[in-house]
Design an enzyme around this catalytic site. Structure first.
Site, PDB file in Angstrom:
ATOM      1  N   CYS A  83       0.304   0.362  10.369  1.00  0.00           N
ATOM      2  CA  CYS A  83      -0.151  -0.667   9.434  1.00  0.00           C
ATOM      3  C   CYS A  83       0.960  -1.496   8.792  1.00  0.00           C
ATOM      4  O   CYS A  83       1.836  -0.961   8.103  1.00  0.00           O
ATOM      5  CB  CYS A  83      -0.999  -0.026   8.346  1.00  0.00           C
ATOM      6  SG  CYS A  83      -1.790  -1.284   7.303  1.00  0.00           S
ATOM      7  N   CYS A  95     -19.676  -6.060   3.869  1.00  0.00           N
ATOM      8  CA  CYS A  95     -18.964  -4.828   4.215  1.00  0.00           C
ATOM      9  C   CYS A  95     -17.659  -4.843   3.437  1.00  0.00           C
ATOM     10  O   CYS A  95     -17.042  -5.902   3.283  1.00  0.00           O
ATOM     11  CB  CYS A  95     -18.671  -4.811   5.721  1.00  0.00           C
ATOM     12  SG  CYS A  95     -17.749  -3.354   6.247  1.00  0.00           S
ATOM     13  N   ARG A 153     -18.092  -2.092  18.158  1.00  0.00           N
ATOM     14  CA  ARG A 153     -17.364  -3.351  17.941  1.00  0.00           C
ATOM     15  C   ARG A 153     -16.037  -3.369  18.687  1.00  0.00           C
ATOM     16  O   ARG A 153     -15.202  -2.479  18.516  1.00  0.00           O
ATOM     17  CB  ARG A 153     -17.125  -3.596  16.450  1.00  0.00           C
ATOM     18  CG  ARG A 153     -16.432  -4.954  16.203  1.00  0.00           C
ATOM     19  CD  ARG A 153     -16.326  -5.318  14.731  1.00  0.00           C
ATOM     20  NE  ARG A 153     -17.618  -5.259  14.099  1.00  0.00           N
ATOM     21  CZ  ARG A 153     -17.881  -4.566  12.992  1.00  0.00           C
ATOM     22  NH1 ARG A 153     -16.927  -3.919  12.385  1.00  0.00           N
ATOM     23  NH2 ARG A 153     -19.088  -4.550  12.491  1.00  0.00           N
ATOM     24  N   CYS A 186     -16.672  -9.068   5.936  1.00  0.00           N
ATOM     25  CA  CYS A 186     -16.020  -7.793   5.648  1.00  0.00           C
ATOM     26  C   CYS A 186     -14.754  -8.040   4.824  1.00  0.00           C
ATOM     27  O   CYS A 186     -13.865  -8.784   5.258  1.00  0.00           O
ATOM     28  CB  CYS A 186     -15.605  -7.102   6.942  1.00  0.00           C
ATOM     29  SG  CYS A 186     -16.938  -6.901   8.102  1.00  0.00           S
ATOM     30  N   CYS A 200       0.318   4.974   6.948  1.00  0.00           N
ATOM     31  CA  CYS A 200      -0.338   4.811   8.254  1.00  0.00           C
ATOM     32  C   CYS A 200       0.631   4.083   9.205  1.00  0.00           C
ATOM     33  O   CYS A 200       1.016   2.936   8.940  1.00  0.00           O
ATOM     34  CB  CYS A 200      -1.633   4.025   8.097  1.00  0.00           C
ATOM     35  SG  CYS A 200      -2.685   4.651   6.750  1.00  0.00           S
ATOM     36  N   CYS A 233       0.844  -1.202   0.000  1.00  0.00           N
ATOM     37  CA  CYS A 233       0.000   0.000   0.000  1.00  0.00           C
ATOM     38  C   CYS A 233       0.874   1.246   0.000  1.00  0.00           C
ATOM     39  O   CYS A 233       1.891   1.310   0.687  1.00  0.00           O
ATOM     40  CB  CYS A 233      -0.916  -0.003   1.222  1.00  0.00           C
ATOM     41  SG  CYS A 233      -2.041   1.396   1.259  1.00  0.00           S
ATOM     42  N   CYS A 264     -19.609   2.193   8.665  1.00  0.00           N
ATOM     43  CA  CYS A 264     -18.852   1.548   9.737  1.00  0.00           C
ATOM     44  C   CYS A 264     -17.623   2.422   9.936  1.00  0.00           C
ATOM     45  O   CYS A 264     -16.778   2.515   9.037  1.00  0.00           O
ATOM     46  CB  CYS A 264     -18.465   0.127   9.309  1.00  0.00           C
ATOM     47  SG  CYS A 264     -17.318  -0.674  10.458  1.00  0.00           S
TER      48      CYS A 264
HETATM   49  N1  SAM Z   1      -6.704   0.584   3.092  1.00  0.00           N
HETATM   50  C1  SAM Z   1      -7.996   0.903   3.545  1.00  0.00           C
HETATM   51  C2  SAM Z   1      -8.010   2.048   4.532  1.00  0.00           C
HETATM   52  O1  SAM Z   1      -7.004   2.311   5.159  1.00  0.00           O
HETATM   53  O2  SAM Z   1      -9.063   2.677   4.647  1.00  0.00           O
HETATM   54  C3  SAM Z   1      -8.732  -0.284   4.153  1.00  0.00           C
HETATM   55  C4  SAM Z   1      -7.978  -1.285   5.005  1.00  0.00           C
HETATM   56  S1  SAM Z   1      -7.260  -0.660   6.522  1.00  0.00           S
HETATM   57  C5  SAM Z   1      -6.219  -1.979   6.993  1.00  0.00           C
HETATM   58  C6  SAM Z   1      -8.642  -0.667   7.643  1.00  0.00           C
HETATM   59  C7  SAM Z   1      -8.408  -0.205   9.055  1.00  0.00           C
HETATM   60  O3  SAM Z   1      -7.750  -1.200   9.798  1.00  0.00           O
HETATM   61  C8  SAM Z   1      -7.563   1.027   9.280  1.00  0.00           C
HETATM   62  O4  SAM Z   1      -8.238   2.210   9.062  1.00  0.00           O
HETATM   63  C9  SAM Z   1      -7.230   0.889  10.758  1.00  0.00           C
HETATM   64  O5  SAM Z   1      -8.189   1.552  11.546  1.00  0.00           O
HETATM   65  C10 SAM Z   1      -7.274  -0.628  10.993  1.00  0.00           C
HETATM   66  N2  SAM Z   1      -5.934  -1.151  11.302  1.00  0.00           N
HETATM   67  C11 SAM Z   1      -4.931  -1.383  10.423  1.00  0.00           C
HETATM   68  N3  SAM Z   1      -3.832  -1.838  11.046  1.00  0.00           N
HETATM   69  C12 SAM Z   1      -4.129  -1.899  12.372  1.00  0.00           C
HETATM   70  C13 SAM Z   1      -3.408  -2.284  13.522  1.00  0.00           C
HETATM   71  N4  SAM Z   1      -2.126  -2.660  13.450  1.00  0.00           N
HETATM   72  N5  SAM Z   1      -4.022  -2.232  14.724  1.00  0.00           N
HETATM   73  C14 SAM Z   1      -5.319  -1.836  14.797  1.00  0.00           C
HETATM   74  N6  SAM Z   1      -6.061  -1.467  13.739  1.00  0.00           N
HETATM   75  C15 SAM Z   1      -5.475  -1.476  12.530  1.00  0.00           C
HETATM   76 FE1  SF4 Z   2      -2.822   1.263   3.382  1.00  0.00          FE
HETATM   77 FE2  SF4 Z   2      -2.809   0.159   5.787  1.00  0.00          FE
HETATM   78 FE3  SF4 Z   2      -3.167   2.773   5.553  1.00  0.00          FE
HETATM   79 FE4  SF4 Z   2      -5.125   1.100   4.724  1.00  0.00          FE
HETATM   80  S1  SF4 Z   2      -4.402   1.373   6.824  1.00  0.00           S
HETATM   81  S2  SF4 Z   2      -4.322   2.885   3.646  1.00  0.00           S
HETATM   82  S3  SF4 Z   2      -3.861  -0.618   4.002  1.00  0.00           S
HETATM   83  S4  SF4 Z   2      -1.298   1.641   4.979  1.00  0.00           S
END
Ligand code: SAM
Ligand code: SF4
Ligand code: DTB
Length: 329
Positions: A71, A139, A271, A108, A68, A64, A199
Site C-alpha cells: 500500500c 460503500c 469484481r 465507494c 500493508c 496510515c 464487500c
Molecule cells: N485502510 C482501510 C483498510 O485497509 O481496510 C481501507 C482502504 S485500503 C486502501 C482498501 C484495500 O485496497 C486494501 O485492503 C487492499 O485490498 C486494496 N489495495 C490497497 N493497495 C493496493 C494495491 N497496491 N494493489 C491492489 N490492491 C490494493
Molecule cells: Fe492503511 Fe493502506 Fe493498510 Fe488500508 S491498506 S490499512 S490504507 S496501509
C-alpha cells in the site's frame, strides 16, 4: 472419452462447506473446462451481459499507521504521495455526482485509516446520506470498526462495507504485521451482524502460492453468508512499497482465480478490481467470460490510475455489455 471430454458437473448450489482439495482441483482444471463451468454457474444467477460499475474516491489519503506491504498510503513507505485530511462533505458529493453522470451505480469511499475515530464516523455518515440522496448505492472502507461505529454506519443507511482479507491466513504475516487476520474477520462479522452488505476479497500477484490463492477463496466461500461483493485485485505495484518488484502473476492464473471465485460464490458480484490499467482488453474480456461482473470505473482507483472511462465504454460496446445491476440478479 478423455478426462476433459467428460460432461462436467455444473451445480450452482450455494455451498459453505467447500474443501481445500476441491478448490485446488478447480484451479487446476483444464482452462476451457474451468471457464465453461464458471460461465454455466454465472448464468444461473446473473445476466451474463450486464456489469455493475462502482466508482472509488479516496476521502482521506495517506499517513496510515499500518504496514500493508502493497500500500502506497502507509506512512512507513516512501511512495510519492501527498497525504490529505478527511475531505469536506460537499467535495465528496460533487465527486459522487460526477461519477453518477458517468454511469456509476455505486460510490465507494475509502479512507487510509487503521480504524476511524468516532468523530470521523459522523462526517462519513453525512457523506453516505448525501450520496444516497443522489440515488446511488454507498460503500465505505475505513479499516477496523467498533460495534458502535458499525451501528452508526448502518443507521446512516450505508449499503456496503469493504474490508478485504487480502490473502490466505498463512501468507498474511508476510504482507501485514500491524493487525491480524482475526482482526479482519472480527470486523467482517460485525458488519454482517449489523445487516450491512459485505464487500470482501483480496489481492493476488503478491508472491503468494497457488495454495494461498485457494485458501483465500476458501475462506471467503466458507463465510456463513457469502460476501455480496468479492473484489479480486491484481497487485498494483507502487514504487517505494515493499511489494514493488514482485514477480508478475501469470495473467491466465489471474483469470482462473476469477473463475473459481465465481464457481464457489455463485450469487456474489465478483469484481475485476485493481490492476485493470495493466491488463489488455482481451484479458479483461476473459475475466468477464470467467464470471467477473463488476468493475471499478473512473480514471482513478484510490491513489493509482484506472483505465479512462471512455476506454471502458468502448470496451463494453465492443463486448455488447451493458452497465447496471445491484447485488443479486
Ligand atoms: N485502510 C482501510 C483498510 O485497509 O481496510 C481501507 C482502504 S485500503 C486502501 C482498501 C484495500 O485496497 C486494501 O485492503 C487492499 O485490498 C486494496 N489495495 C490497497 N493497495 C493496493 C494495491 N497496491 N494493489 C491492489 N490492491 C490494493
Ligand atoms: Fe492503511 Fe493502506 Fe493498510 Fe488500508 S491498506 S490499512 S490504507 S496501509
Ligand atoms: C478493493 O478491493 N480495491 C479497491 C477498493 N477495494 C477500496 C482499492 C484498490 C486500491 C489500489 C491502489 C490505490 O489506488 O491506492
Amino acid at each position: 472419452m478423455s478426462a476433459s471430454q467428460k460432461p462436467l458437473e455444473t451445480s450452482a448450489t450455494i455451498r459453505h462447506d467447500w474443501q481445500l482439495h476441491e478448490v485446488e482441483a478447480l484451479l487446476a482444471l483444464p482452462f476451457n473446462d474451468l471457464i465453461f463451468q464458471a460461465q454455466n454457474v454465472h448464468r444461473v444467477y446473473f445476466d451474463p451481459n450486464e456489469i455493475q460499475v462502482s466508482s472509488l474516491l479516496s476521502i482521506k489519503t495517506g499517513s496510515c499507521s499500518e504496514d500493508c506491504g502493497y500500500c502506497p498510503q502507509s506512512a512507513r513507505y516512501d511512495s510519492d504521495l501527498t497525504p490529505e485530511a478527511l475531505m469536506p462533505v460537499d467535495a465528496v458529493l460533487k465527486a459522487a455526482q460526477q461519477a453518477k453522470e458517468q454511469g456509476a451505480s455505486r460510490f465507494c469511499m475509502g479512507a487510509a485509516w487503521r480504524s476511524p475515530k468516532d468523530r470521523d464516523i459522523e462526517r462519513v455518515v453525512e457523506m453516505v446520506q448525501g450520496v444516497k440522496a443522489l440515488g446511488m448505492e454507498t460503500c465505505v472502507t475505513l479499516g477496523m470498526l467498533s460495534d458502535k461505529q458499525t451501528q452508526a454506519l448502518k443507521d446512516g443507511g450505508l449499503d456496503y462495507y469493504n474490508h478485504n482479507l487480502d490473502t490466505s491466513e498463512d501468507y498474511y504475516s508476510e504482507i501485514i504485521t500491524t493487525r491480524t487476520y482475526q482482526d479482519r474477520l472480527d470486523t467482517l462479522e460485525r458488519v454482517r451482524d449489523a445487516g450491512i452488505n459485505v464487500c470482501c476479497g483480496g489481492i493476488v500477484g503478491m508472491g503468494e502460492s497457488q495454495v494461498d490463492r485457494a485458501k483465500l477463496l476458501l475462506q471467503l466461500a466458507s463465510m456463513p453468508k457469502h460476501p455480496e461483493s468479492v473484489p479480486i485485485n491484481m497487485l498494483v505495484q507502487v514504487e517505494g512499497t515493499p511489494l514493488n518488484g514482485t514477480e508478475a502473476l501469470d495473467p491466465i492464473v489471474f483469470v482462473r482465480t476469477i473463475a473459481v471465485a465465481r464457481i464457489l460464490m455463485p450469487q456474489s458480484r465478483v469484481r475485476l478490481s485493481a490492476g485493470r490499467k495493466n491488463m489488455s482488453d482481451e484479458m479483461q474480456a476473459l475475466c468477464f467470460l470467467a464470471g467477473a461482473n463488476s468493475i471499478f470505473y473512473g480514471d482513478k482507483l484510490l491513489t493509482t490510475d484506472n483505465p479512462m472511462t471512455n476506454h471502458d465504454q468502448q470496451l463494453f460496446d465492443r463486448l455488447g455489455v451493458k452497465m447496471g445491476g445491484s447485488s443479486y440478479a
